[in-house]
Design an enzyme around this catalytic site. Structure first.
Site, PDB file in Angstrom:
ATOM      1  N   ASP A 163      61.709 -18.545  63.682  1.00  0.00           N
ATOM      2  CA  ASP A 163      61.518 -19.644  64.307  1.00  0.00           C
ATOM      3  C   ASP A 163      62.647 -19.410  65.840  1.00  0.00           C
ATOM      4  OD1 ASP A 163      59.816 -20.695  62.634  1.00  0.00           O
ATOM      5  OD2 ASP A 163      61.348 -21.567  61.567  1.00  0.00           O
ATOM      6  N   HIS A 164      62.942 -18.236  66.195  1.00  0.00           N
ATOM      7  CA  HIS A 164      63.646 -17.999  67.422  1.00  0.00           C
ATOM      8  C   HIS A 164      62.988 -17.431  68.402  1.00  0.00           C
ATOM      9  CE1 HIS A 164      67.448 -17.767  64.313  1.00  0.00           C
ATOM     10  NE2 HIS A 164      66.811 -19.015  64.058  1.00  0.00           N
ATOM     11  N   PRO A 165      61.893 -17.877  68.844  1.00  0.00           N
ATOM     12  CA  PRO A 165      61.030 -17.653  69.969  1.00  0.00           C
ATOM     13  C   PRO A 165      62.012 -17.350  71.265  1.00  0.00           C
ATOM     14  CG  PRO A 165      60.320 -19.584  69.460  1.00  0.00           C
ATOM     15  CD  PRO A 165      61.268 -19.515  68.603  1.00  0.00           C
TER      16      PRO A 165
END
Lengths: 545, 441
Positions: free
Chosen positions: A478-480
């Site tokens: 969830d760290h795009p």
């Protein structure tokens, strides 16, 4: 559907998360008029807490935050997804979640507030891999500190535990006390391996700070801190409002209007939930809408002047999608009970592989010993083993106290093939296409993940572990990042070192979308530091105007 | 700070006999020895001068705090030794007149927000020590706070001379206050220095303290300074001396009470810095103050309530976040209070978050202090511990509750853990918020 009113401000910001709200706060305090447009609704903490308590699936990070039809966010990390459509060989590894709500995705983060390493900004020149940023660590250092003060970050004394990112000032708060599980883990690592466990810097109160209480270790930072001890963007929203900024919820921006020369943005247009359209004019515009929504908005706004989308003369909008795609394992320790789940979720990290000469061939990584309550995993395992009655209870107790969960952040790298486009098949109620992402894990990251797996196996051996459960394939973090990539050359990048688009002189990006490389630390502090630097630039330009 | 003060006091105690032997009339030259300055500092702490003479976030003793009175806001003055903005030109006689008689240097009358009626009991020697400390140790601040403007007739300072005739003063104690026996020392601390009655004693039509109702309880800017007479039911007659000492020293006694609001400040700035001997003297004196009964409180405030069993309100249904309705008291409690105080109300094991049953605030006959605590929170540092509860008012970053939600949760908490449902309304809560801070959900 017609434009019923025109709003105007010096600076118009799209997105109210940590980036948008902190810029709004800085500008409003300097007397600059600001309007912030947030696609999602405005909801108080108490409703999220109640939702969390009513939720059967407690580890569901998105669970307490159901989206509204006009601002859908991914409901979960399942493929196929109802909103974020992923394709390609590693489609499941890019199933990111985030929130479209006032205050943004920091409603459910674990507060990990890493600075990047100086080398993270110079990956190409130091290691011949990926890209360099168009700024250096030193350029960002004062803004890192400003972000740490704003959020309230606790961390170790650098003279005792140097995390590799030089500091001019100590952390605003002392590091967290170490939980029992973490003490056991630290002892093992320091006695039996060449590695070390360090305190994770956390945007979490270790004393009353900013009128918010001290962390009590409720152990559900994700999905929701029930007492406000952890930073989230809603505080910056409140602070910005107190300073005079105007926040408009349920305002879904769908068009970015430019002048006839296509050099300056003149207005943004948004839909309200009933699809009434509104125009907002300004002198400067900042898109601070999360990596995925930011790129989506630039592409959705394509028109005759810019048929490939706004700020996209390079063709790189939506490309270079990165993450900390990692690996995850849980197992049952054969050693003493650890009793994880007392204290915040993520506080202890093995940081030995954040940097090294080997970065010329494989990506860096960082390992979390996740300190979350393991009763659900333990129960599922005990039931699967066929225990019943009193034995089941004893097994749950035993397994919950002996479960170890490890996961890694492995370094992604900019690859233009990994690309966000607009879905041809799915649209939301306003007629705006859903985002779609093609993802193939770069070889650089694959090698990093293989190395991590070897290290995890070594740790499992050291702890005499059994019942290994590996998450199949790779694990989205969830760290795009990377969808409006930063660079010095307008031909292969979207923004410059100040996060200003090469194409439009009054349009800025404030999001992980500008990252040129993704390093290993969680991205939020760097997002905040970059945003505060954008605010600094805007303050200077508006005061000279 | 507390340690330094304490050490200094011990040296004064030790030197007490020497000091007492000084003859006053002869000592025209000001004595500014370390012992006298330390004594002055301790007395200023015991008299809690800083509480009123410092604005929130302002410089110590530079004034500017607004003190609400029925006649309007009284704004405290600069009492630093700055010659133009403070009291730098005050002689010791001037200082004594203002402290004990409410007279300014220009001869005009002070408003009795300044507790000179209490301070009139301070000994000559202690006045000297206070003067020496204010003149030599307090840092001058060259700032003037805004001036007070009250409604008629109180705007006429001359009217205060008539008021003073009615209110009267008490004659000063004599001799060396450091050598007083326990009960005399306790009375001196309670009446002349700590001026407990300023808040805890109800006032008559003329706004002077009703001496027949000493410490019988009175409203105070939204809070309620409770009955602390020796009544077993309405007061604190059931408290032990040790409990009261602990309360004044730390601001908290498990199973009894905790200090917030103005009392939290009094503990933080004043009583937590007193010596053990002084705290015991003060407590012993307070605990023998004649009992006054209050019909609203027929049972000791700390004797109400019990833990809630099986408070399961899980529905499995999620709130529709585009359709938010105001929650009832139990749900407001669950979402905002239970994380720290527990679903069962028992608080944390270390009592940092106190139990809500067996608690003088929820067991009070009046909901005032619970409403104010929900609105403003708790922020008290005493005995090395910073105790903090966020407020839920209009400037909270944690959660801003509506007037209705606060009314609901206060009624729920007092009904469930305390003296019974006080039927607080949203309108009552609205009145207690600071002006301009109404919450519009």
């Amino acid at each position: 559907m017609s434009s019923e009113q025109t709003l105007s401000a010096d600076v118009v910001i799209v997105g109210s998360g940590v980036a948008g709200s902190s810029i709004a706060n800085e500008l409003a305090r300097a007397g600059i008029s600001v309007i912030v447009l947030e696609a999602g609704p405005r909801v108080d903490r108490q409703h999220f807490v109640e939702n969390f308590r009513n939720l059967e699936n407690k580890p569901s990070y998105q669970g307490p935050f159901p989206s509204v039809p006009w601002a859908i966010h991914p409901p979960n990390q399942i493929t196929p997804n109802e909103y974020l459509h992923t394709t390609g060989p590693d489609a499941e590894a890019y199933q990111q979640v985030y929130l479209r709500m006032m205050g943004g995705t920091t409603w459910h983060w674990a507060g990990c507030a890493w600075r990047y390493l100086p080398s993270d900004f110079e990956l190409k020149s130091r290691y011949g891999q990926g890209r360099d940023w168009a700024l250096k660590y030193e350029d960002l250092e004062p803004f890192y500190y400003q972000a740490e003060v704003m959020m309230g970050v606790c961390g170790p004394d650098p003279s005792v535990e140097d995390l590799g990112s030089p500091r001019q000032q100590p952390y605003p708060m002392e590091a967290l006390p170490i939980s029992y599980a973490a003490q056991q883990f630290r002892k093992l690592i320091s006695e039996k391996t060449p590695w070390r466990v360090v305190h994770e810097p956390q945007a979490r109160n270790t004393r009353p700070y900013d009128n918010r209480p001290t962390c009590e270790g409720h152990n559900n930072c994700m999905p929701i801190c029930p007492i406000g001890a952890m930073y989230n963007g809603s505080y910056s929203v409140y602070h910005a409002e107190a300073a005079g900024a105007k926040f408009i919820p349920n305002a879904v921006v769908y068009r970015i209007e430019r002048d006839s020369a296509n050099k300056r943005v003149t207005a943004v247009h948004y839909y309200d939930p009933d699809k009434g359209s509104h125009r907002v004019t300004g002198k400067y515009f900042v898109i601070a809408a999360h990596c995925i929504e930011t790129a989506k908005l630039l592409l959705v706004s394509a028109d005759e002047q810019s048929p490939d989308g706004i700020a996209n003369s390079s063709g790189h909008v939506g490309r270079n999608m990165m993450d900390h795609t990692g690996v995850q394992v849980s197992f049952i320790s054969g050693d003493k009970a650890l009793w994880p789940g007392r204290g915040p979720l993520e506080t202890n990290v093995i940081d030995n592989f954040r940097d090294g000469a080997w970065r010329d061939t494989r990506g860096a990584y960082l390992v979390h010993m996740v300190d979350d309550n393991q009763v659900d995993l333990a129960t599922a395992l005990a039931i699967s083993k066929g225990y019943v009655g009193r034995e089941l209870e004893e097994q749950i107790r035993y397994l919950a106290s002996h479960t170890v969960r490890l996961f890694s952040h492995n370094e992604g790298i900019a690859d233009p093939q990994n690309r966000l486009t607009l879905s041809q098949t799915h649209k939301d109620v306003l007629g705006i296409p859903h985002p779609e992402v093609y993802y193939k894990l770069p070889e650089y990251t694959v090698k990093s993940c293989e190395h991590t797996r070897g290290m995890f196996r070594e740790l499992i051996g050291l702890m005499h572990g059994t019942d290994e459960q590996w998450t199949p394939g790779y694990f989205p973090q969830d760290h795009p990042a990377g969808s409006t990539i930063m660079g010095t050359d307008p031909k292969d990048s979207v923004v410059d070192g100040f996060c200003r688009t090469h194409d439009h002189e009054n349009l800025f990006m404030a999001s992980s979308s500008v990252f040129s490389s993704v390093g290993t630390g969680n991205i939020t502090l760097t997002v905040a530091a970059l945003a505060l630097r954008v605010a600094d630039t805007l303050k200077k330009e508006l005061s000279h105007a | 700070m507390p340690d330094i003060v304490r050490k200094a006091l011990w040296s004064i105690m030790a030197a007490g006999t020497t000091l007492a032997s000084l003859s006053f009339p002869a000592a025209r030259a000001q004595d500014t020895s370390a012992a006298v300055l330390a004594r002055g500092e301790y007395l200023a702490t015991a008299a809690d001068c800083v509480a009123c003479h410092t604005a929130p976030g302002g410089k110590p003793f530079a004034g500017g705090l607004k003190i609400a009175t029925p006649m309007g806001d009284v704004i405290s003055t600069n009492i630093t030794p700055d010659p133009d903005h403070g009291i730098g030109k005050y002689t010791e006689e001037d200082f004594e007149k203002s402290l004990r008689h409410g007279l300014r240097r220009d001869g005009s009358h002070l408003y009795p927000a300044m507790p000179y009626v209490s301070y009139s009991g301070i000994t000559d020697e202690d006045v000297k020590a206070l003067y020496a400390w204010f003149m030599h140790s307090v840092k001058p601040v060259a700032e003037s706070p805004p001036t007070t403007s009250l409604n008629f007739p109180a705007n006429l300072r001359i009217a205060m001379s008539a008021w003073n005739m009615v209110a009267g003063t008490v004659p000063p104690e004599s001799g060396d206050s450091a050598t007083f026996d326990k009960m005399r020392r306790g009375k001196y601390l309670a009446t002349a220095l700590e001026h407990c009655g300023t808040c805890h004693t109800p006032r008559n039509m003329m706004m002077s303290e009703e001496q027949d109702n000493y410490l019988a309880g009175a409203p105070l800017a939204g809070w309620y300074a409770p009955n602390i007479t020796s009544s077993k039911t309405s007061g604190i007659g059931g408290w032990s001396e040790d409990s009261l000492v602990q309360y004044l020293h730390t601001g908290h006694v498990a199973g009894l009470s905790q200090a917030a609001g103005p009392m939290g400040e009094a503990v933080e700035h004043s009583t937590s810095h007193l010596t053990d001997a002084d705290l015991h003297a003060l407590a012993a004196y307070i605990l023998q103050v004649p009992a006054k009964e209050d019909s609203a409180e027929q049972k000791p405030r700390q004797h109400f309530g019990h833990p809630v069993e099986e408070a399961d309100i899980r529905s499995g249904n999620l709130t529709r976040i585009d359709d938010l309705t105001e929650m009832d008291g139990q749900h407001v409690y669950d979402a905002n209070c239970a994380a720290c105080h527990g679903m069962n109300g028992a608080g944390t094991a270390d009592h940092y978050a106190p139990s809500l049953f067996h608690n003088s605030v929820t067991g009070a006959g009046r909901p005032d202090n619970l409403i104010m605590t929900v609105l403003q929170g708790v922020d008290r540092t005493a005995d090395g511990l910073h105790t903090h509860m966020p407020g839920f008012g209009a400037s909270s970053d944690v959660q801003r509750l509506s007037d209705t939600e606060i009314a609901h949760v206060v009624n729920y908490v007092m009904k469930t853990f305390g003296s019974g449902d006080p039927a607080v309304t949203a309108a009552q809560v609205a009145k207690l918020r600071p002006a301009g801070a109404q919450n519009t959900p």
